[in-house]
Design a protein around this motif. Structure first.
Motif, PDB file in Angstrom:
ATOM      1  N   PHE A  25       0.601  -0.586  -0.343  1.00  0.00           N
ATOM      2  CA  PHE A  25       0.413   0.229  -0.173  1.00  0.00           C
ATOM      3  C   PHE A  25       0.650   1.115   0.330  1.00  0.00           C
ATOM      4  O   PHE A  25       0.630   2.248  -0.490  1.00  0.00           O
ATOM      5  CB  PHE A  25      -0.569  -0.139   1.798  1.00  0.00           C
ATOM      6  N   VAL A 278      -2.701  -7.045  -2.260  1.00  0.00           N
ATOM      7  CA  VAL A 278      -3.183  -5.471  -2.302  1.00  0.00           C
ATOM      8  C   VAL A 278      -4.704  -5.822  -3.135  1.00  0.00           C
ATOM      9  O   VAL A 278      -5.674  -4.145  -2.148  1.00  0.00           O
ATOM     10  CB  VAL A 278      -2.960  -4.744  -3.293  1.00  0.00           C
ATOM     11  N   THR A 282     -10.695  -4.973  -1.061  1.00  0.00           N
ATOM     12  CA  THR A 282     -10.928  -3.799  -1.343  1.00  0.00           C
ATOM     13  C   THR A 282     -12.227  -3.828  -2.178  1.00  0.00           C
ATOM     14  O   THR A 282     -12.778  -5.269  -2.812  1.00  0.00           O
ATOM     15  CB  THR A 282     -10.059  -3.658  -2.430  1.00  0.00           C
ATOM     16  N   PHE A 299      -4.896   0.254  -7.986  1.00  0.00           N
ATOM     17  CA  PHE A 299      -5.254   0.567  -6.336  1.00  0.00           C
ATOM     18  C   PHE A 299      -5.291   1.957  -6.069  1.00  0.00           C
ATOM     19  O   PHE A 299      -4.818   2.739  -7.020  1.00  0.00           O
ATOM     20  CB  PHE A 299      -3.544   0.491  -6.244  1.00  0.00           C
ATOM     21  N   THR A 304     -10.852   0.619  -0.420  1.00  0.00           N
ATOM     22  CA  THR A 304     -10.580  -1.134   0.254  1.00  0.00           C
ATOM     23  C   THR A 304     -11.252  -0.507   1.920  1.00  0.00           C
ATOM     24  O   THR A 304     -11.834   0.258   2.412  1.00  0.00           O
ATOM     25  CB  THR A 304      -9.102  -0.037   1.419  1.00  0.00           C
TER      26      THR A 304
END
Ligand code: GLU
Length: 457
Positions: A25, A278, A282, A299, A304
């Motif tokens: 992150f 990751v 999410t 990302f 999240t």
């Protein structure tokens, strides 16, 4: 101000996939913002921290594709923390306490029975110099608490004091400082708990964003107060959800569960680990990303979820399969060579088998089948045996290529009348010893005519 983040594990064990989530992150956030990534080892616990763990953490980060811009160790920075302690003492914000654990426990119980919040009652603030000297004569050493700014004039009269921040992951968060005990910053033996060193380092490294697990949300209230007490503006904070095992337990460095090195040794690809670490928990779909750049594009801190996320290791194998299926030979070449898969057949071999592998090292099994034949002699029933022998007599002449399998089986079909599974399966078994695997059209030219004839049962 340019973005600076840090990843700050204590080197007390191997990092696991949950720690990798925090590291990634931070790394991806830094990448997206052209920022700096500081690797900081929170090794104030000199007994449990080990250099070998720090080294293995760095190795794991490199394996994942994370290359810190700077690395530092808290154990090398005690002077800086001592200075901060002097500053806080001078401001009357750090005070000595002498209670033992049992005494604190008793105080807590008394407060609970009086329907008071079970926080430290600041009794030590009232100690006179003589009383302190007396306690020290008894052999007691003080631990030091930070006086939280949760009162107007009299520290004994706390009042609701909300510390609010706009969490870059969770949105607005509030901690009431009156609900907390004054935190111990320095232990009896003079060693530091993590709270103060972390703030001192974040100030000195100019950290702009503290991105860490949501087990630190409460600490953030205290740390924001500490930043201010040390005359600094607090950075932005983001707290991500934690990963739990499928049965709901937290992951721990000490247990070694799902450690990055364990996954690596198990043959899981770095990008399978990174993709799952990751994307799980999410709003993004979990998919195999081929590079951290590709992962960065998927990302977004704000996507999240707020609740803990279950993590199923079986998904790693699924992602692994997808990554291997797409992996170009050039990327696999060195690792294949280490498995003694090299030479001019290596590339067509890789292209033939990569879609059938759970782990790259499983390529060895297929290499051996192609070079040496089935691991075990094949056991065919008499009818299939006769069929296979007949089929082998119809093998085309060389040169062989991707069309040879079709030419051969067309001929066999015509001659024997067999088709479908009844035709392919006995041939597959005779050639590979296994009932499933890569396309025979791709394998046949790799085995070659001579190799094929050598497998005639
Ligand atoms: N050493 C702390 C931990 O591993 C660091 C927390 C933080 O990022 O501030 O939980």
């Amino acid at each position: 101000m340019s973005v600076t983040v840090r990843f700050a594990p204590s080197p007390t064990g191997k990092i696991h996939i949950g720690n990798a989530r925090t590291a990634l992150f931070n790394w991806l956030f830094a990448q997206k913002n052209n920022g700096r990534f500081i690797q900081r080892f929170d090794d104030t616990d000199l007994v449990r921290s080990k250099q070998e763990y720090a080294d293995s953490i760095l190795y794991d980060l490199h394996w994942l594709g994370i290359f810190p811009d700077a690395t530092d160790y808290q154990s090398r920075r005690f002077d800086r923390y001592n200075e901060a302690v002097e500053k806080l003492k001078a401001a009357g914000l750090l005070y000595p306490c002498y209670e033992t654990t049992e005494e604190l426990d008793l105080k807590r119980k008394i407060r609970l029975s009086r329907k008071l919040p079970p926080v430290y009652g600041r009794e030590a603030l009232k100690l006179t110099d003589e009383e302190k000297a007396h306690l020290e004569d008894e052999g007691r050493r003080p631990h030091w608490r930070f006086l939280l700014p949760n009162f107007a004039d009299d520290p004994a009269e706390t009042q609701r004091t909300d510390v609010t921040w706009n969490d870059v992951i969770r949105g607005e968060e509030t901690v009431d400082l009156a609900s907390l005990s004054d935190p111990v910053l320095v232990r009896e033996d003079g060693t530091y708990l993590y709270t103060l060193p972390s703030v001192v380092d974040d100030i000195e490294y100019g950290v702009t964003h503290v991105i860490r697990g949501d087990d630190h949300v409460t600490n953030t209230g205290v740390q924001i107060a500490l930043f201010r007490a040390l005359g600094a503006e607090p950075p932005a904070f983001g707290h991500h959800n934690l990963l739990t095992s499928t049965t709901g337990e937290g992951l721990s460095k000490r247990s070694g569960a799902l450690s990055i090195s364990g996954l690596r040794e198990d043959g899981i690809e770095a990008m399978a680990v990174a993709s799952l670490a990751v994307l799980v928990g999410t709003s993004e779909n979990i998919a195999a990303m081929e590079s951290l750049d590709e992962l960065a594009a998927h990302f977004d801190l704000a996507s999240t979820s707020k609740s803990a996320s279950k993590f199923d290791p079986a998904e790693l194998v699924t992602l692994n399969r997808t990554l291997l299926h797409k992996m170009p030979y050039d990327e696999a070449r060195e690792r294949l060579s280490a498995l003694t898969i090299s030479g001019e057949l290596a590339e067509p071999f890789w292209n033939a088998v990569r879609g059938n592998l759970d782990r790259l090292r499983d390529a060895s099994t297929w290499w051996s089948i192609i070079r040496r034949g089935p691991a075990e002699p094949v056991d065919l029933n008499p009818e299939d045996l006769a069929f296979v022998r007949e089929a082998f007599a119809l093998l085309p002449e060389e040169p062989w290529d991707g069309s040879t399998w079709k030419a051969w089986t067309d001929r066999v079909k015509k001659q024997t009348g067999r088709k479908g599974r009844a035709l392919f399966m006995p041939l597959r078994l005779a050639l590979t010893g296994l009932a499933s695997g890569p396309e025979l059209a791709d394998l046949l030219p790799l085995i070659g005519r001579e190799g094929t004839l050598a497998r005639q049962p």
